[in-house]
Design a protein around this motif. Structure first.
Motif, PDB file in Angstrom:
ATOM      1  N   TRP A  60      36.670  35.218  56.783  1.00  0.00           N
ATOM      2  CA  TRP A  60      37.262  36.000  55.693  1.00  0.00           C
ATOM      3  C   TRP A  60      38.547  36.625  56.194  1.00  0.00           C
ATOM      4  O   TRP A  60      38.545  37.384  57.158  1.00  0.00           O
ATOM      5  CB  TRP A  60      36.289  37.076  55.221  1.00  0.00           C
ATOM      6  N   HIS A  61      39.643  36.277  55.532  1.00  0.00           N
ATOM      7  CA  HIS A  61      40.954  36.849  55.855  1.00  0.00           C
ATOM      8  C   HIS A  61      41.521  37.464  54.577  1.00  0.00           C
ATOM      9  O   HIS A  61      42.312  36.836  53.870  1.00  0.00           O
ATOM     10  CB  HIS A  61      41.901  35.773  56.396  1.00  0.00           C
ATOM     11  N   PRO A  62      41.118  38.700  54.256  1.00  0.00           N
ATOM     12  CA  PRO A  62      41.476  39.277  52.960  1.00  0.00           C
ATOM     13  C   PRO A  62      42.970  39.467  52.742  1.00  0.00           C
ATOM     14  O   PRO A  62      43.434  39.464  51.604  1.00  0.00           O
ATOM     15  CB  PRO A  62      40.742  40.630  52.964  1.00  0.00           C
ATOM     16  N   VAL A  63      43.742  39.609  53.812  1.00  0.00           N
ATOM     17  CA  VAL A  63      45.184  39.836  53.659  1.00  0.00           C
ATOM     18  C   VAL A  63      45.960  38.535  53.773  1.00  0.00           C
ATOM     19  O   VAL A  63      46.894  38.273  53.004  1.00  0.00           O
ATOM     20  CB  VAL A  63      45.684  40.851  54.710  1.00  0.00           C
ATOM     21  N   GLY A  67      40.025  36.355  43.122  1.00  0.00           N
ATOM     22  CA  GLY A  67      39.764  37.758  43.419  1.00  0.00           C
ATOM     23  C   GLY A  67      41.032  38.482  43.839  1.00  0.00           C
ATOM     24  O   GLY A  67      41.284  39.625  43.423  1.00  0.00           O
ATOM     25  N   ARG A  68      41.857  37.827  44.652  1.00  0.00           N
ATOM     26  CA  ARG A  68      43.126  38.434  45.075  1.00  0.00           C
ATOM     27  C   ARG A  68      44.072  38.610  43.888  1.00  0.00           C
ATOM     28  O   ARG A  68      44.758  39.623  43.755  1.00  0.00           O
ATOM     29  CB  ARG A  68      43.778  37.567  46.158  1.00  0.00           C
ATOM     30  N   ILE A  69      44.100  37.597  43.016  1.00  0.00           N
ATOM     31  CA  ILE A  69      44.956  37.674  41.833  1.00  0.00           C
ATOM     32  C   ILE A  69      44.528  38.831  40.931  1.00  0.00           C
ATOM     33  O   ILE A  69      45.362  39.571  40.402  1.00  0.00           O
ATOM     34  CB  ILE A  69      44.926  36.334  41.068  1.00  0.00           C
ATOM     35  N   ILE A  70      43.230  39.020  40.775  1.00  0.00           N
ATOM     36  CA  ILE A  70      42.729  40.137  39.969  1.00  0.00           C
ATOM     37  C   ILE A  70      43.176  41.465  40.578  1.00  0.00           C
ATOM     38  O   ILE A  70      43.582  42.391  39.856  1.00  0.00           O
ATOM     39  CB  ILE A  70      41.203  40.077  39.842  1.00  0.00           C
ATOM     40  N   GLY A  71      43.100  41.561  41.902  1.00  0.00           N
ATOM     41  CA  GLY A  71      43.547  42.785  42.558  1.00  0.00           C
ATOM     42  C   GLY A  71      45.003  43.098  42.255  1.00  0.00           C
ATOM     43  O   GLY A  71      45.355  44.238  41.924  1.00  0.00           O
ATOM     44  N   LEU A  72      45.862  42.089  42.349  1.00  0.00           N
ATOM     45  CA  LEU A  72      47.281  42.287  42.034  1.00  0.00           C
ATOM     46  C   LEU A  72      47.484  42.584  40.549  1.00  0.00           C
ATOM     47  O   LEU A  72      48.303  43.441  40.181  1.00  0.00           O
ATOM     48  CB  LEU A  72      48.081  41.052  42.426  1.00  0.00           C
ATOM     49  N   ALA A  73      46.738  41.866  39.699  1.00  0.00           N
ATOM     50  CA  ALA A  73      46.877  42.052  38.256  1.00  0.00           C
ATOM     51  C   ALA A  73      46.448  43.447  37.827  1.00  0.00           C
ATOM     52  O   ALA A  73      46.864  43.933  36.761  1.00  0.00           O
ATOM     53  CB  ALA A  73      46.054  40.998  37.511  1.00  0.00           C
ATOM     54  N   PHE A  74      45.626  44.092  38.633  1.00  0.00           N
ATOM     55  CA  PHE A  74      45.249  45.478  38.334  1.00  0.00           C
ATOM     56  C   PHE A  74      46.221  46.460  38.990  1.00  0.00           C
ATOM     57  O   PHE A  74      46.717  47.381  38.337  1.00  0.00           O
ATOM     58  CB  PHE A  74      43.826  45.764  38.809  1.00  0.00           C
ATOM     59  N   PHE A  75      46.508  46.255  40.267  1.00  0.00           N
ATOM     60  CA  PHE A  75      47.267  47.254  41.024  1.00  0.00           C
ATOM     61  C   PHE A  75      48.703  47.402  40.528  1.00  0.00           C
ATOM     62  O   PHE A  75      49.175  48.527  40.296  1.00  0.00           O
ATOM     63  CB  PHE A  75      47.261  46.888  42.506  1.00  0.00           C
ATOM     64  N   VAL A  76      49.415  46.301  40.369  1.00  0.00           N
ATOM     65  CA  VAL A  76      50.848  46.387  40.027  1.00  0.00           C
ATOM     66  C   VAL A  76      51.059  47.032  38.652  1.00  0.00           C
ATOM     67  O   VAL A  76      51.833  47.989  38.535  1.00  0.00           O
ATOM     68  CB  VAL A  76      51.508  44.995  40.114  1.00  0.00           C
ATOM     69  N   VAL A 108      42.172  54.846  39.871  1.00  0.00           N
ATOM     70  CA  VAL A 108      42.060  54.610  41.313  1.00  0.00           C
ATOM     71  C   VAL A 108      40.621  54.210  41.661  1.00  0.00           C
ATOM     72  O   VAL A 108      40.387  53.326  42.498  1.00  0.00           O
ATOM     73  CB  VAL A 108      42.494  55.856  42.108  1.00  0.00           C
ATOM     74  N   PHE A 109      39.671  54.840  41.002  1.00  0.00           N
ATOM     75  CA  PHE A 109      38.269  54.462  41.203  1.00  0.00           C
ATOM     76  C   PHE A 109      38.024  53.011  40.776  1.00  0.00           C
ATOM     77  O   PHE A 109      37.322  52.258  41.473  1.00  0.00           O
ATOM     78  CB  PHE A 109      37.353  55.401  40.409  1.00  0.00           C
ATOM     79  N   ALA A 150      36.633  50.071  43.091  1.00  0.00           N
ATOM     80  CA  ALA A 150      35.455  49.279  42.718  1.00  0.00           C
ATOM     81  C   ALA A 150      35.747  47.790  42.842  1.00  0.00           C
ATOM     82  O   ALA A 150      34.923  47.010  43.346  1.00  0.00           O
ATOM     83  CB  ALA A 150      35.021  49.617  41.293  1.00  0.00           C
ATOM     84  N   GLY A 151      36.935  47.385  42.407  1.00  0.00           N
ATOM     85  CA  GLY A 151      37.312  45.986  42.554  1.00  0.00           C
ATOM     86  C   GLY A 151      37.413  45.560  44.003  1.00  0.00           C
ATOM     87  O   GLY A 151      36.955  44.468  44.387  1.00  0.00           O
ATOM     88  N   GLY A 152      37.990  46.429  44.834  1.00  0.00           N
ATOM     89  CA  GLY A 152      38.077  46.114  46.259  1.00  0.00           C
ATOM     90  C   GLY A 152      36.718  46.004  46.913  1.00  0.00           C
ATOM     91  O   GLY A 152      36.498  45.154  47.788  1.00  0.00           O
ATOM     92  N   SER A 153      35.786  46.853  46.479  1.00  0.00           N
ATOM     93  CA  SER A 153      34.441  46.805  47.057  1.00  0.00           C
ATOM     94  C   SER A 153      33.740  45.488  46.740  1.00  0.00           C
ATOM     95  O   SER A 153      32.871  45.050  47.489  1.00  0.00           O
ATOM     96  CB  SER A 153      33.603  47.983  46.549  1.00  0.00           C
ATOM     97  N   GLN A 154      34.141  44.849  45.642  1.00  0.00           N
ATOM     98  CA  GLN A 154      33.519  43.572  45.295  1.00  0.00           C
ATOM     99  C   GLN A 154      33.881  42.489  46.308  1.00  0.00           C
ATOM    100  O   GLN A 154      33.061  41.619  46.609  1.00  0.00           O
ATOM    101  CB  GLN A 154      33.953  43.159  43.881  1.00  0.00           C
TER     102      GLN A 154
END
Length: 353
Positions: free
Chosen positions: A51-54, A105-114, A134-135, A139-143
């Motif tokens: 797993w290389h999350p970054v 999953g990474r795309i969802i993170g960006l689609a939420f954060f930006v 922020v919560f 929660a998304g990151g914890s997934q």
């Protein structure tokens, strides 16, 4: 148009944009659940053993890189006990599903954060709401962490993930979807006329169906995690019995709900019947009302009928990938409808009970 009306209209438009964004992210989570189901059904989830999350945004880009990934996979139980002799091309196929699942999953993170940052800076997300958003991000990151924790369970001795961790992973996905969906519904309702009150007696079945649908989703994860769907492929009986005589075969008995495929599948069936009964109750109550509560209750009814039919077909056809994925996708639709009905149970003025 007065000067006071212009900023009010702009503010309302900005809030609508926030609601649309949240619905869109919820749609991506829906897609994530479907891709995750296909990954599970094609037995692709253990193809990526690191797993290389970054840094894991790109797949292997050369023949040598592909061979290196395949060599890593060969060191783990799934290759050694299940897929020994697999070709590199077959490995690429299962790798593609797991890679796509992680990339989404990474795309969802960006689609939420930006957009979240943009909406905060522009005031479309209000100051008091910032901790909540922020919560949601956390929660998304914890997934992602939960997903890797699940995968690790299949890299040790047995070539399959723990059904307990699978249930936690899927349950968390549906909870995240619920938080996004309900937040979007709340923001979309701002500035709109109040919804008509739900009919008396609507609230209790709305609450019950929401809880039962989530319970059924978790039970479904145990069905998937133990491959219980590949057994007892008859309906309405199970190997000729409506109530199997060999339930609760694991000691202590309560562990059978999590580890005995007979008990797990039987529980999934019984919960489905219970859901159908409560949905009919909600539907009959909804027909006594008007507007959004009636629409929501009717949507839950139709989605549930279709899901029951899909579930039976999936069982009888011994879980083909396309039908299993459709069944999981429909679970999200039922969940969204149930959440909407739940919100409508508290919308409008108080005539409910």
């Amino acid at each position: 148009m007065s000067a006071a009306t212009i900023p009010h209209t702009a503010a309302a438009s900005g809030r609508r944009a926030v609601a649309i964004w949240l619905f869109a992210v919820a749609g991506l989570v829906f897609l994530m659940v479907v891709v995750g189901g296909i990954t599970r059904l094609t037995e692709s989830g253990l193809s990526m053993v690191e797993w290389h999350p970054v840094t894991g945004w790109l797949p292997p880009m050369s023949d040598a890189a592909w061979q290196a990934e395949f060599d890593k996979y060969k060191n783990f139980p799934e290759y050694q006990k299940v897929n020994r002799g697999m070709s590199l091309d077959d490995f690429k196929t299962i790798y593609a599903w797991e890679f796509g699942h992680r990339l989404l999953g990474r795309i969802i993170g960006l689609a939420f954060f930006v957009p979240m940052v943009f909406f905060i800076v522009t005031g479309r997300i209000r100051g008091r709401e910032i901790p909540w958003f922020v919560f949601l991000l956390a929660a998304g990151g914890s997934q992602g962490l939960m997903g890797w924790y699940m995968v690790q369970s299949g890299l040790i001795d047995r070539p399959d993930v723990s059904q307990y961790r699978l249930a936690a992973h899927l349950g968390l996905a549906f909870l995240i979807f619920a938080l996004l969906w309900l937040t979007a519904l709340r923001i979309r309702a701002e500035g709109r006329p109040a919804a008509p009150p739900a009919p008396r007696g609507y609230r209790l079945p709305a609450v019950l169906i929401t809880g039962l649908v989530f319970l059924q989703i978790v039970i479904g994860a145990f069905v998937a995690g133990t491959n219980a769907g590949f057994a007892f492929n008859t309906w309405p009986d199970m190997d000729g019995e409506l109530v199997p005589s060999y339930l609760f075969a694991v000691a202590p008995w309560w562990l059978s709900f999590f580890e005995d495929i007979t008990t797990i599948q039987f529980t999934h069936r019984i919960t489905g019947y219970l859901i159908a009964g409560v949905v009919l109750w909600l539907f009959l109550k909804a027909r006594q009302g008007t507007g959004a509560p009636k629409t929501a209750g009717t949507a839950v009814f139709h989605a549930t009928v279709l899901q029951v039919l899909l579930g039976i077909a999936t069982l009888l056809m011994v879980v083909p990938v396309w039908l299993g994925a459709l069944h999981q996708a429909m679970a999200v639709v039922v969940w969204a409808a149930a959440l909407t009905a739940l919100r409508q149970a508290w919308a409008g003025s108080a005539l409910r009970g």
